[in-house]
Design a protein around this motif. Structure first.
Motif, PDB file in Angstrom:
ATOM      1  N   ARG B  20      41.783  46.122  49.270  1.00 52.97           N
ATOM      2  CA  ARG B  20      40.531  45.489  49.666  1.00 52.97           C
ATOM      3  C   ARG B  20      40.480  44.050  49.152  1.00 52.97           C
ATOM      4  O   ARG B  20      40.125  43.134  49.889  1.00 52.97           O
ATOM      5  CB  ARG B  20      39.375  46.294  49.048  1.00 52.97           C
ATOM      6  N   ASN B  21      40.854  43.858  47.891  1.00 53.69           N
ATOM      7  CA  ASN B  21      40.893  42.501  47.329  1.00 53.69           C
ATOM      8  C   ASN B  21      41.842  41.624  48.136  1.00 53.69           C
ATOM      9  O   ASN B  21      41.543  40.476  48.448  1.00 53.69           O
ATOM     10  CB  ASN B  21      41.375  42.533  45.869  1.00 53.69           C
ATOM     11  N   ARG B  22      42.999  42.185  48.477  1.00 51.88           N
ATOM     12  CA  ARG B  22      44.014  41.418  49.195  1.00 51.88           C
ATOM     13  C   ARG B  22      43.459  40.953  50.548  1.00 51.88           C
ATOM     14  O   ARG B  22      43.700  39.827  50.976  1.00 51.88           O
ATOM     15  CB  ARG B  22      45.275  42.270  49.350  1.00 51.88           C
ATOM     16  N   ALA B  23      42.702  41.847  51.190  1.00 45.60           N
ATOM     17  CA  ALA B  23      42.106  41.492  52.482  1.00 45.60           C
ATOM     18  C   ALA B  23      41.097  40.357  52.296  1.00 45.60           C
ATOM     19  O   ALA B  23      41.062  39.405  53.083  1.00 45.60           O
ATOM     20  CB  ALA B  23      41.431  42.711  53.103  1.00 45.60           C
ATOM     21  N   THR B  24      40.293  40.449  51.244  1.00 47.28           N
ATOM     22  CA  THR B  24      39.324  39.388  50.948  1.00 47.28           C
ATOM     23  C   THR B  24      40.039  38.061  50.724  1.00 47.28           C
ATOM     24  O   THR B  24      39.652  37.027  51.276  1.00 47.28           O
ATOM     25  CB  THR B  24      38.536  39.724  49.646  1.00 47.28           C
ATOM     26  N   PHE B  25      41.117  38.088  49.935  1.00 47.65           N
ATOM     27  CA  PHE B  25      41.864  36.869  49.630  1.00 47.65           C
ATOM     28  C   PHE B  25      42.435  36.252  50.900  1.00 47.65           C
ATOM     29  O   PHE B  25      42.382  35.044  51.095  1.00 47.65           O
ATOM     30  CB  PHE B  25      43.004  37.165  48.647  1.00 47.65           C
TER      31      PHE B  25
END
Ligand SMILES: Nc1nc2c(ncn2[C@@H]2O[C@H](COP(=O)(O)OP(=O)(O)OP(=O)(O)O)[C@@H](O)[C@H]2O)c(=O)[nH]1
Ligand SMILES: [Mg+2]
Ligand SMILES: [Zn+2]
Lengths: 120, 229
Positions: B20-25
């Motif tokens: 999820r963090n990676r998608a946000t980044f």
């Protein structure tokens, strides 16, 4: 040293996988632990006992399957194992290699003792 | 006796939040690195030198992870960079959830580069994906040249190795060649930088490499040896 939080995650997985009224029947939780999983099995075992004591899972214990660090050389197709973490091929010196295993940290099976076993 | 087959990764919850963090980044075109090392190798010093080098030309945000105190965040705040301190209260590593929560209190407007300084620990952070593009491991000359062999996990997972405190080489028993050879046995694709935060030697090389990666995130440059592991 984060074995305590890992033990808690294992406990959560057991709770999610076993019906509430059968938790007390759990005897063995099988865990695959790679050489480079980052946890120490003995310490994990200790933490799991500590947090499951005086809960329905008090009789459950962890059983570990140790997975070696294995690497395959794409140059000479040889597979080799070591517990140092070397990925350079010891046969041909190739550096184009792929890690096959050794990073696992996985719950594989939960073994329960049923009513039937208890009577027998 | 009955057996329930499970086959679940113990750290799956962390991995899910990391995704999820990676998608946000990636949505924000943020280049994110996870800076790891043993305590005191010079992570915060490298950050300070990096912020100084970019001098706001490239906007950098920082997430600081420490067991106690916000000393490191205070050091970073002096450079006028958005920074948030995570205090783990004894926790030996950052996890994806801590980072996700920290993101909520960071103003990322205009930020191109996010550097997460992990807790000083060469063991535990290697197993926790935070959603970063890559891990950068710092090893300082004062720690000796055998660290990669003693802590292979971290060197396996890193894409970049910064050898710091090279100004101290004349005084310590550490061979650069041995250190590099050891690291490359564990991970032949490591990109290596040699720095001193005291003399600033090597800082420009490290920073221009970072800058190339930032552009790469905008789809300009491509493939400069950065790999995700
Ligand atoms: N001589 C020398 N000292 C350095 C260098 N880089 C950092 N130091 C010193 O090393 C000490 C630790 O540096 P930090 O930057 O705080 O290290 P850190 O990795 O952030 O430490 P933790 O966050 O506590 O794990 C400080 O006293 C720095 O001044 C360097 O290149 N050369
Ligand atoms: Mg620091
Ligand atoms: Zn080979």
């Amino acid at each position: 040293m984060h074995e305590l939080s890992v033990a808690q995650s294992i406990l959560d997985i057991v709770h999610q996988s076993v019906p509430q009224d059968e938790l007390a029947d759990v005897r063995i939780v099988r865990v695959k632990v790679g050489t480079f999983s980052g946890v120490v099995a003995d310490s994990l075992d200790f933490c799991f006992s500590a947090i499951s004591a005086e809960t329905p899972l008090a009789k459950a214990r962890l059983e570990f399957e140790h997975i070696p660090f294995a690497v395959e050389c794409r140059q000479c197709q040889k597979t080799f194992e070591n517990d140092i973490g070397f990925v350079v091929c010891p046969v041909c010196g190739g550096v184009d290699t792929a890690v096959l295993s050794g990073r696992e940290l996985q719950v594989t099976e939960i073994e329960l003792e049923n009513e039937k076993d208890k009577i027998a | 006796m009955s057996i329930i087959t499970v086959e679940r990764k113990v750290l799956e919850k962390n991995d899910e939040i990391a995704r999820r963090n990676r998608a946000t980044f990636s949505q924000r075109h943020l280049f994110v690195i996870n800076l790891v090392s043993s305590p005191g190798s010079g992570k915060t010093s490298i950050l300070e030198r990096t912020l100084e080098y970019f001098n706001k030309r490239v906007k950098v945000a920082v997430i600081e992870g420490d067991v106690q105190t916000d000393f490191d965040a205070q050091r970073i705040a002096r450079y006028d960079a958005p920074v948030v301190q995570i205090v783990t209260n004894g926790g030996c590593h950052l996890d994806a959830k801590l980072v996700e929560d920290a993101l909520g209190s960071l103003d990322l407007t205009g930020v191109k580069l996010l550097i997460i300084e992990n807790v000083g620990n060469l063991v535990c952070p290697s197993n926790y994906d935070l959603g970063e593009e890559m891990k950068v491991v710092v090893a300082s000359t004062t720690e000796g040249d055998d660290k990669p062999l003693k802590y292979p996990g971290m060197f396996q997972h890193a894409s970049v190795l910064i050898i710091n405190k090279i100004d101290l080489l004349p005084y310590v028993n550490c061979s650069m060649n041995t250190l590099k050879r050891n690291a490359l046995q564990i991970n032949p694709s490591l990109k290596v930088f040699e720095t001193s935060c005291t003399t600033k030697s090597g800082i420009a090389e490290w920073c221009s490499w970072l800058e190339q990666n930032i552009h790469h995130e905008d789809g300009e440059g491509k493939d400069i040896g950065a790999t995700r592991r």
